[in-house]
Design a protein around this motif. Sequence first.
Motif, PDB file in Angstrom:
ATOM      1  N   ASP A  14       0.877  -1.165   0.000  1.00  0.00           N
ATOM      2  CA  ASP A  14       0.000   0.000   0.000  1.00  0.00           C
ATOM      3  C   ASP A  14       0.924   1.227   0.000  1.00  0.00           C
ATOM      4  N   LYS A  15       0.667   2.160  -0.933  1.00  0.00           N
ATOM      5  CA  LYS A  15       1.590   3.297  -1.089  1.00  0.00           C
ATOM      6  C   LYS A  15       1.657   4.175   0.164  1.00  0.00           C
ATOM      7  N   TYR A  16       0.566   4.229   0.917  1.00  0.00           N
ATOM      8  CA  TYR A  16       0.578   5.007   2.157  1.00  0.00           C
ATOM      9  C   TYR A  16       1.455   4.302   3.198  1.00  0.00           C
ATOM     10  N   ARG A  72      15.373  14.887 -12.511  1.00  0.00           N
ATOM     11  CA  ARG A  72      15.490  13.561 -13.133  1.00  0.00           C
ATOM     12  C   ARG A  72      14.885  12.516 -12.212  1.00  0.00           C
ATOM     13  N   GLU A  73      14.548  11.367 -12.799  1.00  0.00           N
ATOM     14  CA  GLU A  73      14.147  10.219 -11.989  1.00  0.00           C
ATOM     15  C   GLU A  73      15.246   9.165 -12.079  1.00  0.00           C
ATOM     16  N   LEU A  74      15.541   8.556 -10.937  1.00  0.00           N
ATOM     17  CA  LEU A  74      16.590   7.539 -10.849  1.00  0.00           C
ATOM     18  C   LEU A  74      15.976   6.254 -10.307  1.00  0.00           C
ATOM     19  N   ASP A 128       2.417   1.256 -13.844  1.00  0.00           N
ATOM     20  CA  ASP A 128       2.547   1.987 -15.110  1.00  0.00           C
ATOM     21  C   ASP A 128       1.702   3.263 -15.120  1.00  0.00           C
ATOM     22  N   GLY A 129       1.662   3.950 -14.009  1.00  0.00           N
ATOM     23  CA  GLY A 129       0.935   5.223 -13.949  1.00  0.00           C
ATOM     24  C   GLY A 129      -0.574   5.070 -13.803  1.00  0.00           C
ATOM     25  N   GLN A 130      -1.078   3.813 -13.879  1.00  0.00           N
ATOM     26  CA  GLN A 130      -2.518   3.602 -13.651  1.00  0.00           C
ATOM     27  C   GLN A 130      -2.756   3.879 -12.172  1.00  0.00           C
TER      28      GLN A 130
HETATM   29  P1  ADP Z   1       3.249   3.526 -10.516  1.00  0.00           P
HETATM   30  O1  ADP Z   1       3.075   2.732  -9.265  1.00  0.00           O
HETATM   31  O2  ADP Z   1       2.087   3.466 -11.426  1.00  0.00           O
HETATM   32  O3  ADP Z   1       4.574   3.264 -11.203  1.00  0.00           O
HETATM   33  P2  ADP Z   1       4.406   5.974  -9.455  1.00  0.00           P
HETATM   34  O4  ADP Z   1       4.063   6.386  -8.080  1.00  0.00           O
HETATM   35  O5  ADP Z   1       5.775   5.373  -9.641  1.00  0.00           O
HETATM   36  O6  ADP Z   1       3.275   5.042 -10.038  1.00  0.00           O
HETATM   37  O7  ADP Z   1       4.262   7.235 -10.414  1.00  0.00           O
HETATM   38  C1  ADP Z   1       4.486   7.135 -11.807  1.00  0.00           C
HETATM   39  C2  ADP Z   1       5.201   8.383 -12.293  1.00  0.00           C
HETATM   40  O8  ADP Z   1       4.415   9.546 -11.964  1.00  0.00           O
HETATM   41  C3  ADP Z   1       6.542   8.644 -11.652  1.00  0.00           C
HETATM   42  O9  ADP Z   1       7.573   7.913 -12.282  1.00  0.00           O
HETATM   43  C4  ADP Z   1       6.693  10.150 -11.868  1.00  0.00           C
HETATM   44  O10 ADP Z   1       7.083  10.429 -13.187  1.00  0.00           O
HETATM   45  C5  ADP Z   1       5.269  10.624 -11.646  1.00  0.00           C
HETATM   46  N1  ADP Z   1       5.079  10.975 -10.210  1.00  0.00           N
HETATM   47  C6  ADP Z   1       4.675  10.134  -9.229  1.00  0.00           C
HETATM   48  N2  ADP Z   1       4.646  10.769  -8.034  1.00  0.00           N
HETATM   49  C7  ADP Z   1       5.063  12.031  -8.255  1.00  0.00           C
HETATM   50  C8  ADP Z   1       5.274  13.161  -7.420  1.00  0.00           C
HETATM   51  N3  ADP Z   1       5.014  13.131  -6.105  1.00  0.00           N
HETATM   52  N4  ADP Z   1       5.720  14.307  -8.005  1.00  0.00           N
HETATM   53  C9  ADP Z   1       5.960  14.384  -9.331  1.00  0.00           C
HETATM   54  N5  ADP Z   1       5.766  13.336 -10.172  1.00  0.00           N
HETATM   55  C10 ADP Z   1       5.344  12.174  -9.650  1.00  0.00           C
END
Ligand code: ADP
Length: 397
Positions: A113-115, A194-196, A159-161
Amino acid sequence: MVFQNSVASSQTLVRRVGVIGGGQLAWMMAEAAEKLGLELWVQTPSHTDPAVAIATQTILAPVDDAIATAQLAEQCDVITFENEFVDLPALTHLAQQGTCFRPSLDALRPLLDKYDQRTLMESLGLPTPSFTIQELLPYADSFPPSFPVVLKTRRHGYDGQGTFIVRTPAELNETLAQLASVPVLLEKFVPFERELAVMAARSLNGEIAIYPIVETQQENQVCRRVIAPAKINPEITTEIETIVRTLLTHLQVIGIFGIEFFLTKDGTVLINEIAPRTHNSGHYTLDACATSQFEQQLRAICGLPLGNAAMTTAGAVMVNLLGYEQSVSDYAAKRQALAAIPHAHVHWYGKMESRPGRKLGHVTVLLDEAATLQDQANDSVARSAIAHQIESIWYPY
Ligand code: ADP
């Protein structure tokens, strides 16, 4: 036989691995399983799922069907995960009856759970974006600090869903209303530079192997490209490796995790997400590292010593082949054109149907072997050019 000796020394003879989930992550375990003399038994809902083609046996059932997992466990020495959308309370009964889950259910519990993930990070003092949940919103005076704000479904996002970047209070209310009673997390929008991401494994006896840190590039919240290694300064590398060690040690992980980060302009590192399994950002390891993330997962869960996580090439560019249409096609001509790129390795997951955004395969191009790039192997322009070349072959627009 390295496998048998090493297993004997850890007192755990593992020959048959049960995998919950049969998507491409399980499919990509096949080569390593064969190398290590292991059978893979897979639990997955559809006979068209990629890993059915490589599994010794398949139990056709949803990943959260714990009765099916009980059947899997009867046949297997250890159960691991390629998908974490499981029914944890139901699996807990199996663990109490002796099923060996690696990573353990205790390691998974705060991550599903993300929380809970964010709460765990906060409690460990690890850097994370500020967050709250919908129920606490009326009491969170300082939240949201300003718009935009990011709203995420607490479970089953991928995947952003389930991730929504909302820009106004009205949009926030609208999105909350659309999601009805689905529990959500709200977090501060991070204006990252950037994202890492990094893959890291921990073995049965506590050894940790950390792969090179990579840069991931998302579009519409979906990973499009991975650049390995990321060009970052040594202090950031040290900070990320320290976070990873703290996390894996705290959770007593046996297996491999993928951890995603935001890096801001002023050099601040924040954890975005922890995946308790192999991850898209580690696909490059198949072709560019001494030990792939899939072999590393199997080595960890079988009680073997971890393999070398170093890259065997100066760099790599991995590009996801995402579906861009509704169709039934094997895209043979496009795959051939991609394979003709010097030093490209094309991985095609064998999915029967294409849908917009569906991950159908990926391509990794190794940089140090690319004769045309020898002088500029570390040049981000060259890396972008490779990604562009792949995408211009793959996408029709
Ligand atoms: P998923 O579980 O679907 O992969 P994420 O939480 O990793 O979801 O979010 C997917 C993308 O959304 C991240 O890689 C980023 O690009 C963007 N994102 C997520 N959370 C944030 C945030 N707090 N601020 C800015 N962008 C975000």
